[in-house]
Design a protein around this motif. Structure first.
Motif, PDB file in Angstrom:
ATOM      1  N   ASP A 365      15.989  -1.365   3.358  1.00  0.00           N
ATOM      2  CA  ASP A 365      16.135  -2.814   3.502  1.00  0.00           C
ATOM      3  C   ASP A 365      16.580  -3.410   2.172  1.00  0.00           C
ATOM      4  OD1 ASP A 365      13.878  -3.059   1.845  1.00  0.00           O
ATOM      5  OD2 ASP A 365      12.512  -3.517   3.504  1.00  0.00           O
ATOM      6  N   ALA A 366      16.581  -4.690   2.071  1.00  0.00           N
ATOM      7  CA  ALA A 366      17.083  -5.358   0.867  1.00  0.00           C
ATOM      8  C   ALA A 366      16.252  -5.043  -0.360  1.00  0.00           C
ATOM      9  CB  ALA A 366      17.124  -6.868   1.099  1.00  0.00           C
ATOM     10  N   HIS A 367      15.040  -4.567  -0.157  1.00  0.00           N
ATOM     11  CA  HIS A 367      14.150  -4.243  -1.274  1.00  0.00           C
ATOM     12  C   HIS A 367      14.086  -2.744  -1.553  1.00  0.00           C
ATOM     13  CE1 HIS A 367      12.850  -8.413  -1.111  1.00  0.00           C
ATOM     14  NE2 HIS A 367      12.611  -8.258   0.184  1.00  0.00           N
ATOM     15  N   GLY A 368      14.898  -1.955  -0.867  1.00  0.00           N
ATOM     16  CA  GLY A 368      14.914  -0.521  -1.076  1.00  0.00           C
ATOM     17  C   GLY A 368      13.889   0.247  -0.261  1.00  0.00           C
ATOM     18  N   PHE A 418      16.227  13.594   0.807  1.00  0.00           N
ATOM     19  CA  PHE A 418      14.982  14.262   1.184  1.00  0.00           C
ATOM     20  C   PHE A 418      13.749  13.553   0.627  1.00  0.00           C
ATOM     21  CE2 PHE A 418      17.790  17.795   2.072  1.00  0.00           C
ATOM     22  CZ  PHE A 418      17.114  18.612   2.965  1.00  0.00           C
ATOM     23  N   GLY A 419      13.910  12.558  -0.221  1.00  0.00           N
ATOM     24  CA  GLY A 419      12.777  12.011  -0.960  1.00  0.00           C
ATOM     25  C   GLY A 419      11.764  11.288  -0.110  1.00  0.00           C
ATOM     26  N   VAL A 420      10.501  11.330  -0.566  1.00  0.00           N
ATOM     27  CA  VAL A 420       9.499  10.424  -0.014  1.00  0.00           C
ATOM     28  C   VAL A 420       9.526   9.106  -0.773  1.00  0.00           C
ATOM     29  CG1 VAL A 420       8.024  12.262   0.881  1.00  0.00           C
ATOM     30  CG2 VAL A 420       7.622  11.382  -1.439  1.00  0.00           C
ATOM     31  N   ALA A 421      10.359   9.057  -1.822  1.00  0.00           N
ATOM     32  CA  ALA A 421      10.660   7.805  -2.515  1.00  0.00           C
ATOM     33  C   ALA A 421      12.173   7.622  -2.535  1.00  0.00           C
ATOM     34  CB  ALA A 421      10.115   7.812  -3.941  1.00  0.00           C
ATOM     35  N   HIS A 422      12.625   6.447  -2.153  1.00  0.00           N
ATOM     36  CA  HIS A 422      14.050   6.126  -2.147  1.00  0.00           C
ATOM     37  C   HIS A 422      14.534   5.871  -3.575  1.00  0.00           C
ATOM     38  CE1 HIS A 422      17.368   3.086  -2.001  1.00  0.00           C
ATOM     39  NE2 HIS A 422      17.810   3.895  -1.045  1.00  0.00           N
ATOM     40  N   VAL A 423      15.709   6.362  -3.879  1.00  0.00           N
ATOM     41  CA  VAL A 423      16.352   6.087  -5.165  1.00  0.00           C
ATOM     42  C   VAL A 423      17.635   5.313  -4.905  1.00  0.00           C
ATOM     43  CG1 VAL A 423      17.437   7.070  -7.216  1.00  0.00           C
ATOM     44  CG2 VAL A 423      15.389   8.137  -6.269  1.00  0.00           C
ATOM     45  N   ASP A 424      17.768   4.156  -5.524  1.00  0.00           N
ATOM     46  CA  ASP A 424      19.014   3.404  -5.516  1.00  0.00           C
ATOM     47  C   ASP A 424      19.888   3.998  -6.611  1.00  0.00           C
ATOM     48  OD1 ASP A 424      21.046   1.527  -6.197  1.00  0.00           O
ATOM     49  OD2 ASP A 424      19.905  -0.072  -5.240  1.00  0.00           O
ATOM     50  N   PHE A 428      18.856   2.941  -9.980  1.00  0.00           N
ATOM     51  CA  PHE A 428      17.861   3.998 -10.181  1.00  0.00           C
ATOM     52  C   PHE A 428      16.424   3.521  -9.974  1.00  0.00           C
ATOM     53  CE2 PHE A 428      21.651   5.515 -12.297  1.00  0.00           C
ATOM     54  CZ  PHE A 428      21.786   6.754 -11.684  1.00  0.00           C
ATOM     55  N   VAL A 429      16.273   2.410  -9.284  1.00  0.00           N
ATOM     56  CA  VAL A 429      14.942   1.947  -8.900  1.00  0.00           C
ATOM     57  C   VAL A 429      14.383   2.889  -7.835  1.00  0.00           C
ATOM     58  CG1 VAL A 429      13.673   0.096  -7.731  1.00  0.00           C
ATOM     59  CG2 VAL A 429      15.375  -0.457  -9.483  1.00  0.00           C
ATOM     60  N   ARG A 430      13.112   3.264  -8.013  1.00  0.00           N
ATOM     61  CA  ARG A 430      12.400   4.104  -7.055  1.00  0.00           C
ATOM     62  C   ARG A 430      11.513   3.237  -6.176  1.00  0.00           C
ATOM     63  NH1 ARG A 430      15.219   7.169 -10.510  1.00  0.00           N
ATOM     64  NH2 ARG A 430      14.142   8.911 -11.531  1.00  0.00           N
ATOM     65  N   THR A 431      11.559   3.488  -4.862  1.00  0.00           N
ATOM     66  CA  THR A 431      10.736   2.741  -3.926  1.00  0.00           C
ATOM     67  C   THR A 431      10.113   3.710  -2.924  1.00  0.00           C
ATOM     68  OG1 THR A 431      12.272   0.867  -4.069  1.00  0.00           O
ATOM     69  CG2 THR A 431      10.669   0.850  -2.257  1.00  0.00           C
ATOM     70  N   PRO A 432       8.797   3.843  -2.906  1.00  0.00           N
ATOM     71  CA  PRO A 432       8.183   4.732  -1.905  1.00  0.00           C
ATOM     72  C   PRO A 432       8.589   4.339  -0.496  1.00  0.00           C
ATOM     73  CG  PRO A 432       6.578   4.122  -3.572  1.00  0.00           C
ATOM     74  CD  PRO A 432       7.789   3.259  -3.820  1.00  0.00           C
ATOM     75  N   LYS A 433       8.955   5.331   0.304  1.00  0.00           N
ATOM     76  CA  LYS A 433       9.300   5.103   1.698  1.00  0.00           C
ATOM     77  C   LYS A 433       8.026   5.056   2.538  1.00  0.00           C
ATOM     78  CE  LYS A 433      13.492   7.858   0.913  1.00  0.00           C
ATOM     79  NZ  LYS A 433      14.278   9.067   1.275  1.00  0.00           N
ATOM     80  N   LEU A 434       8.193   4.737   3.795  1.00  0.00           N
ATOM     81  CA  LEU A 434       7.043   4.779   4.703  1.00  0.00           C
ATOM     82  C   LEU A 434       6.391   6.160   4.658  1.00  0.00           C
ATOM     83  CD1 LEU A 434       6.768   3.437   8.298  1.00  0.00           C
ATOM     84  CD2 LEU A 434       6.341   5.851   7.899  1.00  0.00           C
ATOM     85  N   SER A 435       7.204   7.211   4.621  1.00  0.00           N
ATOM     86  CA  SER A 435       6.658   8.578   4.576  1.00  0.00           C
ATOM     87  C   SER A 435       5.863   8.802   3.297  1.00  0.00           C
ATOM     88  CB  SER A 435       7.774   9.608   4.681  1.00  0.00           C
ATOM     89  OG  SER A 435       8.684   9.504   3.589  1.00  0.00           O
ATOM     90  N   GLY A 436       6.328   8.240   2.193  1.00  0.00           N
ATOM     91  CA  GLY A 436       5.609   8.386   0.935  1.00  0.00           C
ATOM     92  C   GLY A 436       4.280   7.665   0.957  1.00  0.00           C
TER      93      GLY A 436
END
Length: 450
Positions: A365-368, A418-424, A428-436
């Protein structure tokens, strides 16, 4: 019903140096085979390279904080050989400093470091001399191990020699789809033995001072038609080259006789010298298992062409199962089968699931933030398979989700996540996904929810 895991179970995530670090030409790092391979036109999707990757080298503090936020108590990473040994074979102090900061940062946060010595980034200078097809590379690996262990052995208890030697040897030197991109079956056969010799040499260097293991990517292999002897033999050959050619020498001290026969035309036994198998088969403290899918094969025309060196005319046959973005079939019960096979057919030792995860077409989403329900469900089903294996007596000590971060996914570049955290990959901002976020609750509870 809540599914609890044994007390002290390790909840981790995993990465590999070339896939996350970036800083490819900084602080004395030398070229690896993946640097050279990824710059060759047509090798990597979209022309991507790992020059920047997830920029973990510069964002170490953010990634340590991310691990803490995910409630991890273990982290599996690899050390980059070309970052800590220069092209003259001398120690690169700045490269070692990075790994000291990483290890110290993990320990300060109560996260147990699991160090992998080789996750495919061979120094290009050694490839220029023959790479893993050259026996001398195993001795160079032992020398590199000595450097890494002298620096980090006082703080890192858990050491893995090699990650997935199958891929390094057969995909890199046989199929040519991984670095160094060679399509030379005889070189691939030699690389199998020399990688295992490097494992044994590194195990000897570390000795009994720390826990030592090897990580293998293991798969259940099924014939498309179990009543067709052609398919049954195809499955035998694939199982031999995917699983048993690595498991047997490491855990039993001998190569399987049928696999030696399959590789006879490639001169495989010419590379085995007196004392090699004793070195390779020295007792281990643990075995790492990477698991993603299974193989369903036929020796008849049809299916998808698959390249197993020494197993020509074998094809992969889809079973109609759901697949990930990599095109890999989802087969969680296959993980139980792999673990149960180890338990019933091989000498028993503790096991860690050192990689398990899936790529999907994530849409942030807009926030990663990514609501990756498919990945969360994939992880849960495989963790339930692990719990079933534990209930059957398999000594599984920990689980490492692949991967902590979206990263450079080898020949797929940045297109497969494959990440449990999304990388833009712009910011390079890291955002934990729902899975994370889900995985963090499991790690905190040491249990799967009802």
């Amino acid at each position: 019903m809540t599914v609890a895991f044994p007390e002290g179970f390790l909840w981790g995530a995993a990465t590999a140096a070339y896939q996350v670090e970036g800083a490819a030409a900084e602080d004395g790092r030398c070229e690896s085979i993946w640097d050279v391979f990824s710059r060759q036109p047509g090798r990597i999707a979209n022309g991507d390279t790992g020059d920047v990757a997830a920029d973990h080298y510069h964002l170490l503090g953010a990634d340590l904080a991310l691990m803490s936020g995910l409630n991890l108590n273990a982290y599996r990473f690899s050390v980059s050989w070309p970052r800590i040994v220069d092209d003259d074979g001398a120690i690169n102090r700045k490269g070692l400093d990075f790994y000291e900061r990483l290890v110290d940062g993990l320990l300060e946060r109560g996260i147990r470091p699991f160090l992998t010595l080789y996750h495919w980034d061979l120094p290009q200078r050694l490839e220029n001399r023959g790479g893993w097809a050259d026996r001398d590379t195993a001795q160079h690996f032992a020398d590199y191990t000595q450097i890494a262990h002298e620096t980090l052995g006082d703080r890192v208890h858990d050491w893995t020699t090699l990650n997935e030697p199958y891929c390094a040897a057969l995909l890199g030197y046989g199929a040519g789809v991984h670095a160094p991109g060679r399509r030379e079956p005889r070189a691939a056969a030699a690389a199998v033995h020399h990688l295992l010799l490097a494992h044994g040499s590194a195990r000897s260097v570390i000795g009994d001072r720390n826990s030592v293991g090897i990580t293998l990517n293991l798969y259940p292999v099924d014939p498309a038609d179990p009543n067709d002897q052609v398919d049954v033999d195809a499955a035998r050959r694939v199982d031999g080259l995917q699983n048993r050619i690595f498991l047997d020498p490491v855990l039993r001290g001998a190569y399987p006789s049928d696999v030696l026969g399959d590789l006879e035309a490639l001169g495989f036994t010419d590379h085995i010298k007196p004392g090699d198998l004793e070195l390779i088969g020295a007792p281990l403290d643990t075995l790492g298992v990477n698991y993603y899918t299974g193989h369903h094969v036929t020796g008849r025309p049809g299916g998808h062409t698959a390249e197993w060196i020494g197993s020509e005319h074998v094809h992969a046959v889809p079973r109609g199962l759901p697949t990930t973005a990599m095109g890999w079939e989802e087969l969680p019960e296959g993980l139980f089968r792999v673990l149960n096979r180890l338990h019933t057919e091989y000498p028993r030792l503790p096991v860690h699931i050192t990689e398990n995860g899936a790529a999907y077409d994530d849409v942030p989403d807009a926030h990663g933030y990514v609501e990756d329900h498919a990945r969360r469900w994939y992880l849960e089903r495989h963790l339930r398979a692990v719990e079933t294996a534990i209930g059957a007596g398999v000594d599984v000590r920990g689980y490492f989700a692949w991967s902590l971060l979206d990263n450079f996914e080898w020949a797929e570049g940045y297109g497969k996540r494959f990440g449990v955290a999304h990388v833009d990959f712009d910011t390079f901002v890291r955002t934990p996904k729902l899975s994370g976020r889900w995985y963090a609750t499991v790690a905190r509870a040491n249990a799967l929810p009802e």
